[in-house]
Design a protein around this motif. Structure first.
Motif, PDB file in Angstrom:
ATOM      1  N   LYS A  84       0.863  -1.176   0.000  1.00  0.00           N
ATOM      2  CA  LYS A  84       0.000   0.000   0.000  1.00  0.00           C
ATOM      3  C   LYS A  84       0.905   1.233   0.000  1.00  0.00           C
ATOM      4  O   LYS A  84       1.721   1.422   0.901  1.00  0.00           O
ATOM      5  N   VAL A  85       0.762   2.043  -1.033  1.00  0.00           N
ATOM      6  CA  VAL A  85       1.557   3.263  -1.158  1.00  0.00           C
ATOM      7  C   VAL A  85       0.683   4.448  -0.767  1.00  0.00           C
ATOM      8  O   VAL A  85      -0.317   4.731  -1.431  1.00  0.00           O
ATOM      9  N   LEU A  86       1.044   5.113   0.303  1.00  0.00           N
ATOM     10  CA  LEU A  86       0.283   6.269   0.760  1.00  0.00           C
ATOM     11  C   LEU A  86       0.730   7.527   0.014  1.00  0.00           C
ATOM     12  O   LEU A  86       1.881   7.611  -0.437  1.00  0.00           O
ATOM     13  N   PRO A  87      -0.142   8.518  -0.099  1.00  0.00           N
ATOM     14  CA  PRO A  87       0.277   9.776  -0.734  1.00  0.00           C
ATOM     15  C   PRO A  87       1.226  10.592   0.144  1.00  0.00           C
ATOM     16  O   PRO A  87       1.888  11.500  -0.344  1.00  0.00           O
ATOM     17  N   VAL A  88       1.314  10.264   1.409  1.00  0.00           N
ATOM     18  CA  VAL A  88       2.171  10.991   2.351  1.00  0.00           C
ATOM     19  C   VAL A  88       3.625  10.604   2.119  1.00  0.00           C
ATOM     20  O   VAL A  88       3.943   9.424   1.918  1.00  0.00           O
ATOM     21  N   THR A  89       4.535  11.587   2.174  1.00  0.00           N
ATOM     22  CA  THR A  89       5.958  11.323   1.970  1.00  0.00           C
ATOM     23  C   THR A  89       6.736  11.527   3.268  1.00  0.00           C
ATOM     24  O   THR A  89       6.279  12.177   4.202  1.00  0.00           O
ATOM     25  N   TRP A  90       7.960  10.971   3.284  1.00  0.00           N
ATOM     26  CA  TRP A  90       8.772  10.972   4.509  1.00  0.00           C
ATOM     27  C   TRP A  90       9.441  12.312   4.797  1.00  0.00           C
ATOM     28  O   TRP A  90       9.760  12.630   5.948  1.00  0.00           O
ATOM     29  N   GLN A  91       9.756  13.081   3.770  1.00  0.00           N
ATOM     30  CA  GLN A  91      10.338  14.425   3.924  1.00  0.00           C
ATOM     31  C   GLN A  91      11.613  14.444   4.784  1.00  0.00           C
ATOM     32  O   GLN A  91      11.862  15.388   5.535  1.00  0.00           O
ATOM     33  N   GLY A  92      12.403  13.391   4.650  1.00  0.00           N
ATOM     34  CA  GLY A  92      13.699  13.364   5.327  1.00  0.00           C
ATOM     35  C   GLY A  92      13.652  13.165   6.831  1.00  0.00           C
ATOM     36  O   GLY A  92      14.694  13.224   7.501  1.00  0.00           O
TER      37      GLY A  92
END
Length: 314
Positions: free
Chosen positions: A73-81
């Motif tokens: 499952k790929v969420l639209p939220v990113t890790w942002q470092g």
């Protein structure tokens, strides 16, 4: 004529809550399959038809598993470092994170570890093989990030009480070196910038939501999963997602942490509400009403009542 054997197989679903909450069963797909088949092995019986007062309902094992626990499952939220910053500030130790996942039958891959690269901004990806690892990274973020959620918790309880909730759980897992940080790093770092409107969205969301291992709404986190989901909410809000998108992200990740419970929820929605998993309202699903410890118990009883009065057609 009722087929008691098939009914007994369905009854096996009802005992899963305590199993999943022991933190001992993380072979997620195997567990979910056993819930439907009623055994510890995959069953060749893929489908049953159940007759209730609402009519006949076809329950397909593979369909339920595919909907709740896709391979990725790929969420639209990113890790942002942010994971890199966890290492940099000694909030977590990567080797301890890996070892912790291995205790639950998961192997952390090189692809999983890439989230700890400096400035990594890929999407959050969760699978049945990395879910413990991803949840624990989010746990650390939710624990360390200074947020209106933890400000509220500190105001309500004070540090002497909170440290026995938050600090104890984090040190118990032995994921980092919190002893070198003020208050073990709890509510200390500014990894996630939030505008006043975003803070308001966060507090609105956590006040209405819960996780099954806790009896509190998410604005009073007292377990690892509540911290993890709080982190997901904070990151989502900071990246401009609205409440409906945040609730959907929560719906997407909950079955990976509580597979048995949400297989059972899916069956209850299908039998009681005639809804497929894709049709279930995300906000309703993750609400305190249905996803708190109390809510899970109520769904258990409701599903037990349905099955007890059902006829298994085939």
């Amino acid at each position: 004529m009722k087929k008691d054997l098939s009914k007994n197989l369905l009854y096996a679903i009802l005992g899963v809550a305590f199993l999943t909450l022991t933190f001992q069963l993380y072979q997620f797909k195997e567990l979910a399959q056993s819930l439907i088949s009623g055994s510890n092995q995959s069953s060749s019986k893929q489908e049953v038809v159940i007759k209730t007062k609402n009519g006949e309902t076809r329950i397909n094992q593979e369909q339920i598993l595919k909907e709740l626990l896709p391979d990725k499952k790929v969420l639209p939220v990113t890790w942002q470092g942010i994971p890199f910053k966890l290492l940099e500030e000694k909030i977590v130790d990567l080797e301890k994170l890996k070892a912790y996942s291995q205790r639950y039958g998961q192997t952390v891959s090189e692809d999983d570890v890439k989230i700890f690269q400096k400035d990594y901004n890929g999407n959050i990806e969760i699978t049945p093989q990395n879910s413990v690892f991803i949840y624990n990274v989010l746990w650390a973020i939710g624990f360390a990030q200074k947020s209106p959620i933890l400000d509220y918790e500190l105001e309500k309880y004070g540090w002497d009480t909170v440290k026995n909730l938050a600090g104890y759980y984090f040190s118990f897992a032995n994921l980092g070196n919190g002893s070198t940080l003020p208050q073990s790093g709890y509510n200390y770092f500014d990894f996630i910038p939030l505008s006043p409107d975003q803070e308001a969205l966060v507090m609105k969301t956590v006040s209405k939501s819960a996780v099954p291992s806790c009896g509190n709404p998410l604005w009073l986190p007292d377990c690892s999963c509540s911290f993890a989901v709080d982190a997901l909410i904070l990151m989502s809000a900071s990246q401009g997602f609205n409440d409906k998108q945040i609730y959907q992200a929560m719906k997407d990740v909950y079955p990976y942490r509580y597979p048995g419970l949400y297989v059972r929820h899916a069956l209850w929605f299908k039998l009681a509400q005639n809804q497929e998993w894709s049709e279930v309202d995300a906000e309703k699903l993750v609400s305190f009403e249905l996803s708190s410890a109390q809510g899970v118990a109520q769904v258990s009883k409701a599903l037990a009542d349905i099955i007890n009065n059902a006829e298994i057609i085939k």
